[in-house]
Design an enzyme around this catalytic site. Structure first.
Site, PDB file in Angstrom:
ATOM      1  N   LYS A  13      11.855 -53.511 -47.007  1.00 37.66           N
ATOM      2  CA  LYS A  13      11.515 -52.331 -47.780  1.00 37.66           C
ATOM      3  C   LYS A  13      12.373 -51.129 -47.448  1.00 37.66           C
ATOM      4  O   LYS A  13      12.855 -50.134 -48.449  1.00 37.66           O
ATOM      5  CB  LYS A  13      10.056 -51.813 -47.492  1.00 37.66           C
ATOM      6  CG  LYS A  13       9.042 -52.996 -47.703  1.00 37.66           C
ATOM      7  CD  LYS A  13       7.454 -52.458 -47.956  1.00 37.66           C
ATOM      8  CE  LYS A  13       7.159 -52.002 -46.370  1.00 37.66           C
ATOM      9  NZ  LYS A  13       6.925 -53.183 -45.385  1.00 37.66           N
ATOM     10  N   ARG A  88      -1.586 -48.131 -48.052  1.00 36.13           N
ATOM     11  CA  ARG A  88      -1.789 -49.491 -47.209  1.00 36.13           C
ATOM     12  C   ARG A  88      -3.338 -49.998 -47.426  1.00 36.13           C
ATOM     13  O   ARG A  88      -3.558 -50.930 -46.685  1.00 36.13           O
ATOM     14  CB  ARG A  88      -1.291 -49.355 -45.733  1.00 36.13           C
ATOM     15  CG  ARG A  88       0.029 -49.763 -45.332  1.00 36.13           C
ATOM     16  CD  ARG A  88       0.352 -49.476 -43.877  1.00 36.13           C
ATOM     17  NE  ARG A  88       1.231 -50.380 -43.626  1.00 36.13           N
ATOM     18  CZ  ARG A  88       2.483 -49.868 -43.538  1.00 36.13           C
ATOM     19  NH1 ARG A  88       3.125 -48.958 -43.731  1.00 36.13           N
ATOM     20  NH2 ARG A  88       3.119 -50.904 -42.534  1.00 36.13           N
ATOM     21  N   ARG A 127      15.117 -58.195 -34.801  1.00 32.39           N
ATOM     22  CA  ARG A 127      15.759 -56.928 -35.264  1.00 32.39           C
ATOM     23  C   ARG A 127      15.586 -55.783 -34.384  1.00 32.39           C
ATOM     24  O   ARG A 127      14.919 -55.454 -33.325  1.00 32.39           O
ATOM     25  CB  ARG A 127      14.349 -56.254 -36.422  1.00 32.39           C
ATOM     26  CG  ARG A 127      14.690 -54.922 -36.839  1.00 32.39           C
ATOM     27  CD  ARG A 127      14.098 -54.579 -38.047  1.00 32.39           C
ATOM     28  NE  ARG A 127      12.763 -53.907 -37.775  1.00 32.39           N
ATOM     29  CZ  ARG A 127      11.759 -53.676 -38.461  1.00 32.39           C
ATOM     30  NH1 ARG A 127      12.377 -53.376 -39.903  1.00 32.39           N
ATOM     31  NH2 ARG A 127      10.593 -53.098 -38.279  1.00 32.39           N
ATOM     32  N   ARG A 160      11.970 -52.124 -31.634  1.00 30.81           N
ATOM     33  CA  ARG A 160      10.675 -51.310 -31.788  1.00 30.81           C
ATOM     34  C   ARG A 160       9.537 -51.988 -30.832  1.00 30.81           C
ATOM     35  O   ARG A 160       9.448 -53.245 -30.948  1.00 30.81           O
ATOM     36  CB  ARG A 160      10.342 -51.309 -33.294  1.00 30.81           C
ATOM     37  CG  ARG A 160      11.139 -50.135 -33.999  1.00 30.81           C
ATOM     38  CD  ARG A 160      10.800 -50.181 -35.596  1.00 30.81           C
ATOM     39  NE  ARG A 160       9.491 -50.289 -36.088  1.00 30.81           N
ATOM     40  CZ  ARG A 160       9.219 -50.393 -37.234  1.00 30.81           C
ATOM     41  NH1 ARG A 160      10.269 -50.222 -38.179  1.00 30.81           N
ATOM     42  NH2 ARG A 160       7.811 -50.605 -37.771  1.00 30.81           N
ATOM     43  N   ARG A 171       0.479 -57.341 -37.542  1.00 28.60           N
ATOM     44  CA  ARG A 171       0.803 -56.635 -38.549  1.00 28.60           C
ATOM     45  C   ARG A 171       0.649 -57.441 -39.925  1.00 28.60           C
ATOM     46  O   ARG A 171       0.136 -56.726 -40.967  1.00 28.60           O
ATOM     47  CB  ARG A 171       2.103 -56.018 -38.231  1.00 28.60           C
ATOM     48  CG  ARG A 171       2.194 -54.775 -37.269  1.00 28.60           C
ATOM     49  CD  ARG A 171       3.732 -54.751 -36.797  1.00 28.60           C
ATOM     50  NE  ARG A 171       4.638 -54.034 -38.070  1.00 28.60           N
ATOM     51  CZ  ARG A 171       5.874 -54.097 -37.863  1.00 28.60           C
ATOM     52  NH1 ARG A 171       6.558 -54.604 -36.812  1.00 28.60           N
ATOM     53  NH2 ARG A 171       6.658 -53.422 -38.858  1.00 28.60           N
TER      54      ARG A 171
HETATM   55  P1  AMP Z   1       6.019 -49.295 -41.028  1.00 28.95           P
HETATM   56  O1  AMP Z   1       7.424 -48.757 -40.213  1.00 28.95           O
HETATM   57  O2  AMP Z   1       5.972 -48.925 -42.514  1.00 28.95           O
HETATM   58  O3  AMP Z   1       5.919 -50.883 -40.635  1.00 28.95           O
HETATM   59  O4  AMP Z   1       4.826 -48.866 -40.024  1.00 28.95           O
HETATM   60  C1  AMP Z   1       4.642 -48.772 -38.837  1.00 28.95           C
HETATM   61  C2  AMP Z   1       3.248 -48.511 -38.422  1.00 28.95           C
HETATM   62  O5  AMP Z   1       3.018 -47.468 -38.873  1.00 28.95           O
HETATM   63  C3  AMP Z   1       2.354 -49.558 -38.944  1.00 28.95           C
HETATM   64  O6  AMP Z   1       2.335 -50.814 -38.533  1.00 28.95           O
HETATM   65  C4  AMP Z   1       0.949 -48.388 -38.764  1.00 28.95           C
HETATM   66  O7  AMP Z   1       0.555 -48.639 -37.518  1.00 28.95           O
HETATM   67  C5  AMP Z   1       1.657 -47.172 -39.049  1.00 28.95           C
HETATM   68  N1  AMP Z   1       1.690 -46.746 -40.631  1.00 28.95           N
HETATM   69  C6  AMP Z   1       2.500 -46.584 -41.540  1.00 28.95           C
HETATM   70  N2  AMP Z   1       2.065 -46.228 -42.606  1.00 28.95           N
HETATM   71  C7  AMP Z   1       0.849 -46.274 -42.536  1.00 28.95           C
HETATM   72  C8  AMP Z   1      -0.177 -45.923 -43.652  1.00 28.95           C
HETATM   73  N3  AMP Z   1       0.187 -45.690 -44.949  1.00 28.95           N
HETATM   74  N4  AMP Z   1      -1.566 -46.264 -43.225  1.00 28.95           N
HETATM   75  C9  AMP Z   1      -1.741 -46.542 -41.877  1.00 28.95           C
HETATM   76  N5  AMP Z   1      -0.946 -46.952 -40.921  1.00 28.95           N
HETATM   77  C10 AMP Z   1       0.525 -46.525 -41.101  1.00 28.95           C
END
Ligand code: AMP
Length: 217
Positions: A13, A88, A127, A160, A171
Site C-alpha cells: 500500500k 481500519r 522487509r 520494523r 496484524r
Molecule cells: P501500518 O504502517 O499502516 O501497517 O500501521 C502500523 C501500526 O500502526 C498498525 O499495526 C497499528 O498498530 C497502528 N495503526 C496505523 N493506522 C491505524 C488505524 N487507522 N487504526 C488503528 N491503528 C492504526
C-alpha cells in the site's frame, strides 16, 4: 482525486500510495507513518502508541479519528489525498463518512490490494527499512542484510519492530477480523477497485491507474 487504499500489511500500500501521490500530485497520508514519527519524536501520542503497535494491535479509534480529522481538514489535503491505513475499523469508517459529508467530498475511490497471508509473512519478515531516508528493501530481492548500508543513501537498515513473524500473524488476524468488513462495506456501496498485489510494483501501479481511468488499457 481522493483515494482510500486498503490491503493487508505488507501488500505494498505504502509503495503504491507514494507512486500515485507523485503521479497525481496529491499528498500520501499514512496513519502508520504518522504514528511512527510520533514514536521516534517521543511525543505523548508516540508513547501511547508504541507498545500497541509493537504487539500488532490497533491504536484506539478515538485517537486515530482525531488524527484523520486533523489531516483531512488541513489545507494540504483540500484538493485531494491518498489515505493509507485509515479507516481500519467500522467505527473509523463511520467517522470518516461523516467527515466526508461535512467536507462535501463525494468523489472518493477505494483501491483494494489483495495477496494471500503466506506471501505477506514471507515479504514482511524480509522487509528492511532505511532509518535515514525511509526507503524500503526486501532482503530476498534486493540482496541486502541488516549490516548492508542503504544502497541509496548509506544509512542504517533496520527491521520494523512489528515486522517480526509473531507480530505479522497478529496484524493479519486483526486485518481479517476488523478491516476486511470495511472493504465489504465499501464494495456493497459502489465501485471498489481490486488489484492483485502479488504482481510487480509497476504492474500493480498500471492496473490501479487503468481501473481509475487515468491510463489506457
Ligand atoms: P501500518 O504502517 O499502516 O501497517 O500501521 C502500523 C501500526 O500502526 C498498525 O499495526 C497499528 O498498530 C497502528 N495503526 C496505523 N493506522 C491505524 C488505524 N487507522 N487504526 C488503528 N491503528 C492504526
Amino acid at each position: 482525486m481522493r483515494l482510500l487504499i486498503f490491503g493487508p500489511p505488507g501488500v505494498g500500500k505504502g509503495t503504491q500510495a507514494k507512486l500515485l501521490s507523485e503521479e497525481f500530485g496529491i499528498p500520501h497520508i499514512s496513519t502508520g507513518d504518522t504514528l511512527r514519527k510520533a514514536v521516534s519524536e517521543g511525543t505523548e501520542l508516540g508513547k501511547q502508541a508504541k507498545a500497541i503497535m509493537d504487539s500488532g494491535r490497533l491504536v484506539p479509534d478515538g485517537i486515530m479519528i482525531g488524527i484523520a480529522r486533523e489531516v483531512l481538514t488541513a489545507p494540504a489535503t483540500a484538493r485531494g489525498f491518498i489515505l493509507d491505513g485509515f479507516p481500519r475499523t467500522i467505527a473509523q469508517a463511520e467517522a470518516l463518512n461523516e467527515m466526508f459529508d461535512q467536507l462535501g467530498f463525494t468523489d472518493v475511490r477505494v483501491v483494494v490490494l489483495e495477496v494471500n497471508d503466506d506471501e505477506i509473512v514471507r515479504r514482511l519478515s524480509s522487509r528492511y527499512v532505511c532509518s535515514t531516508d525511509g526507503k524500503i528493501y526486501n532482503a530476498l530481492i534486493d540482496k541486502v542484510t541488516l549490516s548492508t548500508p542503504c544502497p541509496q543513501c548509506g544509512g542504517k537498515l533496520i527491521q520494523r519492530d512489528d515486522d517480526k513473524e509473531s507480530t505479522i500473524r497478529e496484524r493479519l488476524r486483526v486485518y481479517h477480523s476488523q478491516t476486511a468488513p470495511i472493504i465489504r462495506y465499501y464494495s456493497e456501496r459502489g465501485a471498489t477497485i481490486k488489484v492483485d498485489g502479488g504482481r510487480s510494483v509497476e504492474e500493480v501501479n498500471r492496473q490501479i491507474r487503468q481501473q481509475l481511468g487515468t491510463v489506457n488499457a
